[in-house]
Write a protein that holds these residues in place. Structure first.
Motif: not given
Length: 160
Positions: A122-132
Motif C-alpha cells: 500500500m502506497t499513500l501519496v499526499a497532495d501537499p495543497a490539501t488533506e487528500q
C-alpha cells in the motif's frame, strides 16, 4: 487499485474496513512520504482489529506488538525508516511466528517484501495543497485471490 481519501477521517474509516479482511499471518507493507498517513492508517487497522494500546509511530523503538483484546490476531507495527537494509529487518525476527499476527511495516518498500509471499503493498501519496491522499493498493499472492478487497477499500458491501 487506487482510492481517494479526502481527509484523515476517510483514512480511519478505510483502515477499520480493511481490518475486517485481515487475519493472522497477513503482511501489509506501507509506503509514503512523511505525513502521508501511514501511522493513521495503521492506528485504524489496530482499532478495527481490536488490539490493546495506542498505536503510535514506532520510529524510535522500531517495532511494537499490540495484543488482541477480542481474541483475534495481534498487531505487529514496524517502522523500517531507520533500518539500513533487509539484514536489520531480519534481525528483528519478525517472521518468528508469522501466523500469530497481522504485521504492518511502514517504510517497508524494498525491505519487507521477503517476509511473506502473500501481502498487501500500500502506497499513500499526499497532495501537499490539501488533506487528500491517494491510496494505491497491490494485493500480492494467492491469499488475496477471491477476496473483495476493492469493495472494502471503497466502502461498498460486506467489510465492516
Amino acid at each position: 487499485m487506487s482510492v481517494l481519501l479526502t481527509d484523515a477521517e476517510d483514512t480511519v474509516a478505510l483502515g477499520r474496513r480493511l481490518a475486517g479482511l485481515l487475519r493472522a499471518g497477513d503482511l501489509v507493507v506501507l509506503t509514503g512520504g512523511l505525513g502521508a498517513g501511514k501511522t493513521t492508517l495503521t492506528r485504524a487497522l489496530g482499532e478495527g482489529l481490536g488490539v490493546r494500546g495506542a498505536v503510535t509511530s514506532p520510529t524510535f523503538v522500531i517495532s511494537r506488538v499490540h495484543p488482541s483484546l477480542v481474541g483475534g490476531p495481534e498487531l505487529v507495527h514496524v517502522d523500517a525508516y531507520r533500518l539500513g537494509g533487509t539484514a536489520e529487518l531480519d534481525d528483528l525476527d519478525l517472521d518468528a511466528d508469522p501466523e500469530a499476527a497481522v504485521t504492518v511495516v511502514e517504510w517497508g518498500e524494498g525491505l519487507a517484501e521477503g517476509l511473506a509471499d502473500d501481502r498487501l503493498e500500500m502506497t499513500l501519496v499526499a497532495d501537499p495543497a490539501t488533506e487528500q491522499r491517494r491510496l494505491d493498493v497491490r494485493a500480492v499472492g494467492p491469499r488475496w485471490e477471491g477476496t473483495d478487497i476493492e469493495s472494502a477499500l471503497r466502502g461498498e458491501g460486506g467489510a465492516a
